[in-house]
Design a protein around this motif. Structure first.
Motif, PDB file in Angstrom:
ATOM      1  N   GLY A  55       0.797  -1.212   0.000  1.00 24.84           N
ATOM      2  CA  GLY A  55       0.000   0.000   0.000  1.00 24.84           C
ATOM      3  C   GLY A  55       0.831   1.264   0.000  1.00 24.84           C
ATOM      4  N   SER A  56       0.158   2.417   0.043  1.00 31.27           N
ATOM      5  CA  SER A  56       0.814   3.710  -0.065  1.00 31.27           C
ATOM      6  C   SER A  56       1.248   4.287   1.275  1.00 31.27           C
ATOM      7  CB  SER A  56      -0.119   4.703  -0.770  1.00 31.27           C
ATOM      8  OG  SER A  56      -1.346   4.832  -0.063  1.00 31.27           O
ATOM      9  N   GLU A  57       0.726   3.784   2.374  1.00 30.29           N
ATOM     10  CA  GLU A  57       1.147   4.272   3.677  1.00 30.29           C
ATOM     11  C   GLU A  57       2.512   3.686   4.048  1.00 30.29           C
ATOM     12  OE1 GLU A  57      -1.813   3.485   6.576  1.00 30.29           O
ATOM     13  OE2 GLU A  57      -3.377   4.661   5.559  1.00 30.29           O
ATOM     14  N   SER A  58       3.279   4.441   4.811  1.00 33.40           N
ATOM     15  CA  SER A  58       4.640   4.018   5.172  1.00 33.40           C
ATOM     16  C   SER A  58       4.619   3.058   6.351  1.00 33.40           C
ATOM     17  CB  SER A  58       5.497   5.249   5.473  1.00 33.40           C
ATOM     18  OG  SER A  58       5.625   6.062   4.339  1.00 33.40           O
ATOM     19  N   THR A  59       3.992   1.917   6.127  1.00 33.13           N
ATOM     20  CA  THR A  59       3.897   0.873   7.149  1.00 33.13           C
ATOM     21  C   THR A  59       4.483  -0.417   6.597  1.00 33.13           C
ATOM     22  OG1 THR A  59       1.909   1.844   8.116  1.00 33.13           O
ATOM     23  CG2 THR A  59       2.358  -0.461   8.622  1.00 33.13           C
ATOM     24  N   LEU A  60       5.410  -0.974   7.323  1.00 34.38           N
ATOM     25  CA  LEU A  60       6.044  -2.233   6.949  1.00 34.38           C
ATOM     26  C   LEU A  60       5.455  -3.354   7.788  1.00 34.38           C
ATOM     27  CD1 LEU A  60       8.308  -3.915   5.552  1.00 34.38           C
ATOM     28  CD2 LEU A  60       9.800  -3.232   7.453  1.00 34.38           C
ATOM     29  N   GLU A  61       5.150  -4.474   7.140  1.00 35.36           N
ATOM     30  CA  GLU A  61       4.655  -5.646   7.856  1.00 35.36           C
ATOM     31  C   GLU A  61       5.525  -6.857   7.516  1.00 35.36           C
ATOM     32  OE1 GLU A  61       0.441  -6.312   7.618  1.00 35.36           O
ATOM     33  OE2 GLU A  61       0.050  -4.195   7.183  1.00 35.36           O
ATOM     34  N   VAL A  62       5.865  -7.612   8.526  1.00 37.61           N
ATOM     35  CA  VAL A  62       6.726  -8.784   8.372  1.00 37.61           C
ATOM     36  C   VAL A  62       6.082  -9.964   9.090  1.00 37.61           C
ATOM     37  CG1 VAL A  62       9.041  -9.736   8.710  1.00 37.61           C
ATOM     38  CG2 VAL A  62       8.735  -7.252   8.433  1.00 37.61           C
ATOM     39  N   ALA A  63       6.044 -11.099   8.439  1.00 39.99           N
ATOM     40  CA  ALA A  63       5.590 -12.341   9.082  1.00 39.99           C
ATOM     41  C   ALA A  63       6.625 -13.425   8.837  1.00 39.99           C
ATOM     42  CB  ALA A  63       4.231 -12.778   8.542  1.00 39.99           C
ATOM     43  N   ALA A  64       6.848 -14.254   9.830  1.00 40.88           N
ATOM     44  CA  ALA A  64       7.871 -15.302   9.741  1.00 40.88           C
ATOM     45  C   ALA A  64       7.335 -16.609  10.263  1.00 40.88           C
ATOM     46  CB  ALA A  64       9.115 -14.901  10.543  1.00 40.88           C
ATOM     47  N   ILE A  65       7.734 -17.685   9.627  1.00 42.27           N
ATOM     48  CA  ILE A  65       7.583 -19.034  10.175  1.00 42.27           C
ATOM     49  C   ILE A  65       8.984 -19.607  10.345  1.00 42.27           C
ATOM     50  CG2 ILE A  65       6.830 -21.381   9.728  1.00 42.27           C
ATOM     51  CD1 ILE A  65       4.332 -20.359   8.524  1.00 42.27           C
ATOM     52  N   LEU A  66       9.322 -19.952  11.569  1.00 41.12           N
ATOM     53  CA  LEU A  66      10.646 -20.442  11.919  1.00 41.12           C
ATOM     54  C   LEU A  66      10.549 -21.919  12.272  1.00 41.12           C
ATOM     55  CD1 LEU A  66      11.625 -17.451  14.247  1.00 41.12           C
ATOM     56  CD2 LEU A  66      12.055 -17.669  11.797  1.00 41.12           C
ATOM     57  N   GLN A  67      11.272 -22.740  11.562  1.00 37.61           N
ATOM     58  CA  GLN A  67      11.313 -24.174  11.837  1.00 37.61           C
ATOM     59  C   GLN A  67      12.564 -24.455  12.669  1.00 37.61           C
ATOM     60  OE1 GLN A  67      10.652 -26.596   8.269  1.00 37.61           O
ATOM     61  NE2 GLN A  67       9.967 -24.732   7.232  1.00 37.61           N
ATOM     62  N   GLN A  68      12.350 -24.723  13.941  1.00 41.60           N
ATOM     63  CA  GLN A  68      13.466 -24.856  14.888  1.00 41.60           C
ATOM     64  C   GLN A  68      13.945 -26.299  14.906  1.00 41.60           C
ATOM     65  OE1 GLN A  68      14.607 -22.171  15.760  1.00 41.60           O
ATOM     66  NE2 GLN A  68      13.017 -20.655  16.154  1.00 41.60           N
ATOM     67  N   LEU A  69      14.791 -26.641  13.918  1.00 40.37           N
ATOM     68  CA  LEU A  69      15.258 -28.014  13.759  1.00 40.37           C
ATOM     69  C   LEU A  69      16.780 -28.120  13.850  1.00 40.37           C
ATOM     70  CD1 LEU A  69      12.952 -28.972  10.751  1.00 40.37           C
ATOM     71  CD2 LEU A  69      12.617 -29.571  13.148  1.00 40.37           C
ATOM     72  N   ALA A  70      17.419 -27.136  14.472  1.00 36.24           N
ATOM     73  CA  ALA A  70      18.884 -27.141  14.553  1.00 36.24           C
ATOM     74  C   ALA A  70      19.370 -28.314  15.392  1.00 36.24           C
ATOM     75  CB  ALA A  70      19.383 -25.837  15.145  1.00 36.24           C
ATOM     76  N   ILE A  71      20.380 -29.012  14.894  1.00 35.52           N
ATOM     77  CA  ILE A  71      20.884 -30.189  15.584  1.00 35.52           C
ATOM     78  C   ILE A  71      21.794 -29.825  16.750  1.00 35.52           C
ATOM     79  CG2 ILE A  71      20.696 -31.652  13.548  1.00 35.52           C
ATOM     80  CD1 ILE A  71      23.650 -31.224  13.031  1.00 35.52           C
ATOM     81  N   ASP A  72      22.240 -28.550  16.810  1.00 36.96           N
ATOM     82  CA  ASP A  72      23.147 -28.147  17.885  1.00 36.96           C
ATOM     83  C   ASP A  72      22.426 -27.384  18.997  1.00 36.96           C
ATOM     84  OD1 ASP A  72      22.557 -25.844  16.541  1.00 36.96           O
ATOM     85  OD2 ASP A  72      24.627 -25.160  16.312  1.00 36.96           O
ATOM     86  N   GLY A  73      21.089 -27.309  18.923  1.00 38.48           N
ATOM     87  CA  GLY A  73      20.331 -26.633  19.963  1.00 38.48           C
ATOM     88  C   GLY A  73      20.170 -25.137  19.765  1.00 38.48           C
ATOM     89  N   SER A  74      20.779 -24.583  18.729  1.00 39.56           N
ATOM     90  CA  SER A  74      20.599 -23.162  18.451  1.00 39.56           C
ATOM     91  C   SER A  74      19.201 -22.908  17.897  1.00 39.56           C
ATOM     92  CB  SER A  74      21.659 -22.664  17.464  1.00 39.56           C
ATOM     93  OG  SER A  74      21.554 -23.362  16.228  1.00 39.56           O
TER      94      SER A  74
END
Length: 262
Positions: A55-74
């Motif tokens: 849109g034209s308004e100065s608004t940023l939107e962010v969405a994330a899906i994080l798959q936490q599958l790290a083998i080292d626990g991070s």
């Protein structure tokens, strides 16, 4: 409402089978104002990044899906830093000791997929890794880079700069939206550009791979150089510069038919 719509861009059915365990998934989102004319910088080496018109308004939107599958626990974490003239969106990898790391253990399947609603009047720079980087329908200049991930751009009203080392590139250029130079490059990845015959472009194509086109090309062979072929084409009346460059990737310049074009 748009933040909810962002999240629906992702589907569990599209995830790898071994990543479809609900306990491994975390959702995060952010929405807020940014300075008009800001540069939006995105650094996501762990998955796909999709850009959509916000849109034209100065608004940023962010969405994330994080798959936490790290083998080292991070764990992966979405970070948003809003400055006076830029907004920086980063997916950070956090060790067990709380420190940020750039190391990715072999066999690690942790993944982050982002969707961003991009306001008009900004510029966007995305740095990805092996995942898809896609811009569709946005109204701003973009600079997109991956190592081996595919880059796709369509229905974008702005100048396009893109580079991938090994990933394929599929770019559809809208007619008459910019007079700025546009540069698309790779090392070995293929680049395909779709454009209408009424788009006024001066095109240069350089590669040691194959050249495919629906337009008239003038080809200069340079057998002792890499790239070993340089081709030029004028589309429409010419004028705006478009460069496609690769060391060994295949380049294609394809004609698309728009309404009113015979």
């Amino acid at each position: 409402m748009r933040t909810i719509a962002l999240i629906t861009l992702f589907s569990l059915a599209a995830l790898p089978l071994d990543a479809q365990r609900p306990q491994d998934l975390a959702r995060d989102s952010w929405s807020g104002p940014i300075t008009p004319g800001s540069t939006i910088r995105v650094d996501n080496p762990f998955g796909d990044t999709r850009l959509r018109h916000g849109g034209s308004e100065s608004t940023l939107e962010v969405a994330a899906i994080l798959q936490q599958l790290a083998i080292d626990g991070s764990r992966l974490e979405l970070r948003v830093d809003i400055g006076e003239d830029e907004a920086v969106i980063t997916v950070a990898r956090i060790n067990l000791d709380g420190n940020v790391t750039t190391e990715i253990p072999r066999g690690d399947k942790a993944r982050s997929d982002l969707a961003l609603m991009i306001p008009e009047g900004t510029t966007v720079a995305v740095r990805g890794g092996t995942g898809l980087v896609e811009a569709r329908g946005i109204r701003t200049d973009v600079d997109l880079r991956t190592t081996s991930g595919t880059i796709r751009v369509a229905s974008t009203r702005g100048a396009i700069t893109a580079h991938s080392d090994r990933g394929a590139m599929e770019i559809t250029l809208e007619t008459g939206v910019t007079k700025k130079p546009q540069k698309l490059s790779s090392v070995t990845g293929s680049i395909t550009v779709f454009t209408a015959a009424d788009n006024d472009l001066d095109v240069t194509m350089k590669t040691s791979g194959t050249l495919t086109t629906d337009f008239t090309l003038n080809v200069d062979h340079r057998d002792n150089e890499e790239p070993n072929k340089t081709a030029t084409a004028k589309i429409g009346r010419g004028g705006a510069s478009l460069e496609l460059t690769s060391k060994r990737g295949d380049l294609a310049l394809r004609r698309v038919v728009t309404k009113g074009t015979n």
